[in-house]
Design a protein around this motif. Structure first.
Motif, PDB file in Angstrom:
ATOM      1  N   LYS B  65      -9.325   1.153  -1.841  1.00 39.90           N
ATOM      2  CA  LYS B  65      -8.839   2.674  -1.783  1.00 39.90           C
ATOM      3  C   LYS B  65      -9.995   3.738  -1.897  1.00 39.90           C
ATOM      4  CE  LYS B  65      -4.117   0.945  -3.162  1.00 39.90           C
ATOM      5  NZ  LYS B  65      -3.277   0.738  -4.404  1.00 39.90           N
ATOM      6  N   HIS B  87       3.670  -9.947   1.795  1.00 38.48           N
ATOM      7  CA  HIS B  87       3.343  -8.480   1.234  1.00 38.48           C
ATOM      8  C   HIS B  87       1.901  -8.089   0.712  1.00 38.48           C
ATOM      9  CE1 HIS B  87       4.483 -10.976  -2.458  1.00 38.48           C
ATOM     10  NE2 HIS B  87       3.825  -9.863  -2.932  1.00 38.48           N
ATOM     11  N   VAL B  90      -0.022  -7.480   4.020  1.00 39.70           N
ATOM     12  CA  VAL B  90       0.392  -6.098   4.507  1.00 39.70           C
ATOM     13  C   VAL B  90      -0.220  -5.138   3.673  1.00 39.70           C
ATOM     14  CG1 VAL B  90       2.366  -4.703   4.791  1.00 39.70           C
ATOM     15  CG2 VAL B  90       2.427  -7.072   5.411  1.00 39.70           C
ATOM     16  N   THR B  91      -0.330  -5.361   2.218  1.00 38.77           N
ATOM     17  CA  THR B  91      -0.819  -4.192   1.378  1.00 38.77           C
ATOM     18  C   THR B  91      -2.291  -3.972   1.460  1.00 38.77           C
ATOM     19  OG1 THR B  91       0.724  -5.050  -0.447  1.00 38.77           O
ATOM     20  CG2 THR B  91      -1.302  -3.835  -1.250  1.00 38.77           C
ATOM     21  N   ASP B  94      -2.594  -2.226   5.050  1.00 40.93           N
ATOM     22  CA  ASP B  94      -2.126  -0.880   5.085  1.00 40.93           C
ATOM     23  C   ASP B  94      -3.083  -0.108   4.148  1.00 40.93           C
ATOM     24  OD1 ASP B  94       0.180  -1.263   6.475  1.00 40.93           O
ATOM     25  OD2 ASP B  94       1.398  -1.359   4.908  1.00 40.93           O
ATOM     26  N   ALA B  95      -3.784  -0.642   3.299  1.00 40.02           N
ATOM     27  CA  ALA B  95      -4.956   0.142   2.514  1.00 40.02           C
ATOM     28  C   ALA B  95      -6.135   0.166   3.114  1.00 40.02           C
ATOM     29  CB  ALA B  95      -5.102  -0.538   1.094  1.00 40.02           C
TER      30      ALA B  95
END
Lengths: 105, 240
Positions: B65, B87, B90-91, B94-95
């Motif tokens: 991030k 999940h 995906v996290t 997505d980051a």
């Protein structure tokens, strides 16, 4: 550079890999006593952390058995179940003291 | 490629480093997030490999991030972790992660994924075909650069340096990165002034300036950034 594992023999075919595997195995053997002491002291965090590391490193070093044992150590240590931990600890001890690094000729 | 590896487990970092170096990459290992943040601030890399769980106050996800949101750094990232549930994957994606590998790592798979990302980013060496960065064209087989279809004579080193910079267009590359890639890993006898001189030469020979649609700037105490700009002269070769 290949690592091939079959039972207790880990076959390697280059110097650099052999050196790393021998170092890894030496460290795992010395940790056997630390694990037993941690269980006696009820230090589940130590066992959980070591189990987690084994999950990541065992297979990479051609020792998928350590990845399996590590997963159980991590799980049972999270549950703080000393009874359940004794079996994977015995298997860990037996495995690291019987596995051999064999140089392919 | 020049790869950073954030991994707090020394056993894992050692085997991964061996695999990647055997495959021809250069690896810099960081065991702590603080060192990673500092190292990536002052050095440039072609790819980051981040472990998620580091047993520290900050995680690999925090580092991802930081790179994407705070620094706007788009260097390809491979996430490695024991977390295999959907999940988590995906996290990470997505980051801003470009790929995700579940531990334990396997040598062939890791090297193949690293190389795939390198190819996708246009960073891996290819000796065939052409690369277009209008008005510049790199003919990889003839090792020749053309500016608006006019061949520009470059030395071997100048050609390699120009190709290296254009392949990393937009990114800030450190002098050390340039030295390692163009002059080889044993850079003890090469001075950074040598790099500056070569950069200056290719800037002049290739007429890299706003009118050709590119700028090549030296960044104080860091390195260089080649980037495309909006304005461009319609006939750059005829211009000074």
């Amino acid at each position: 550079m290949n690592i091939e594992s079959g039972g207790f023999d880990i076959m390697v075919d280059d110097d650099a890999t052999e050196r790393l595997l021998r170092k890894y195995l030496t460290n795992r053997r010395s940790q056997s006593g630390e694990l037993k002491r941690a269980l006696s002291a009820g230090d589940f965090e130590f066992i959980k952390d070591l189990g987690h590391r084994l999950v990541g490193s065992g297979g990479a070093y051609g020792m998928p058995r350590l990845t399996e044992i590590g997963a159980r150590l991590e799980e049972y240590a999270s549950l703080r179940s000393a009874t359940d931990l004794s079996a994977p600890l015995r298997e860990y001890d037996a495995y690291v003291h019987n596995v051999r690094i064999v140089r392919r000729r | 490629m020049r790869i950073s590896l954030l991994e707090d487990d020394l056993d894992q970092s050692e085997i991964v480093t061996l695999w990647l170096e055997t495959a021809g990459h250069a690896v810099t290992h960081f065991g702590r997030t603080e060192d990673f943040l500092h190292g990536t601030m002052w050095e440039s890399f072609d790819l980051h490999i981040l472990d998620w769980m580091l047993g520290q106050s900050s995680s690999g996800l925090d580092m991802l991030k930081e790179l994407r949101r705070q620094r706007e750094d788009n260097t390809p990232v491979i996430f490695v972790t024991v977390k295999s549930q959907e999940h988590f994957i995906v996290t990470a994606l997505d980051a801003g992660a470009d790929d995700y590998i579940v531990k334990p790592l396997r040598r062939s798979e890791l090297v193949a994924r690293v190389n795939a990302l390198g190819r996708r980013a246009g960073l891996l060496e290819s000796t065939r075909g052409r690369l277009e960065f209008p008005p510049y064209t790199f003919d990889l087989e003839r090792r020749q650069v053309r500016v608006a279809d006019v061949a520009v004579p470059l030395t071997h080193r100048e050609y390699e340096l120009a190709l290296f910079l254009f392949r990393r267009a937009g990114a800030l590359v450190s002098r050390r990165h340039v030295l390692e890639e163009i002059w080889g890993l044993d850079q003890s006898k090469v001075y950074t002034r040598t790099v500056d001189t070569h950069v200056s030469r290719i800037r002049k020979k290739l007429k890299i300036h706003r009118r050709t649609g590119w700028t090549l700037t030296s960044v104080y105490q860091h390195g260089y950034r080649l980037e495309a700009v909006e304005e461009r002269d319609p006939d750059p070769v005829q211009d000074g």
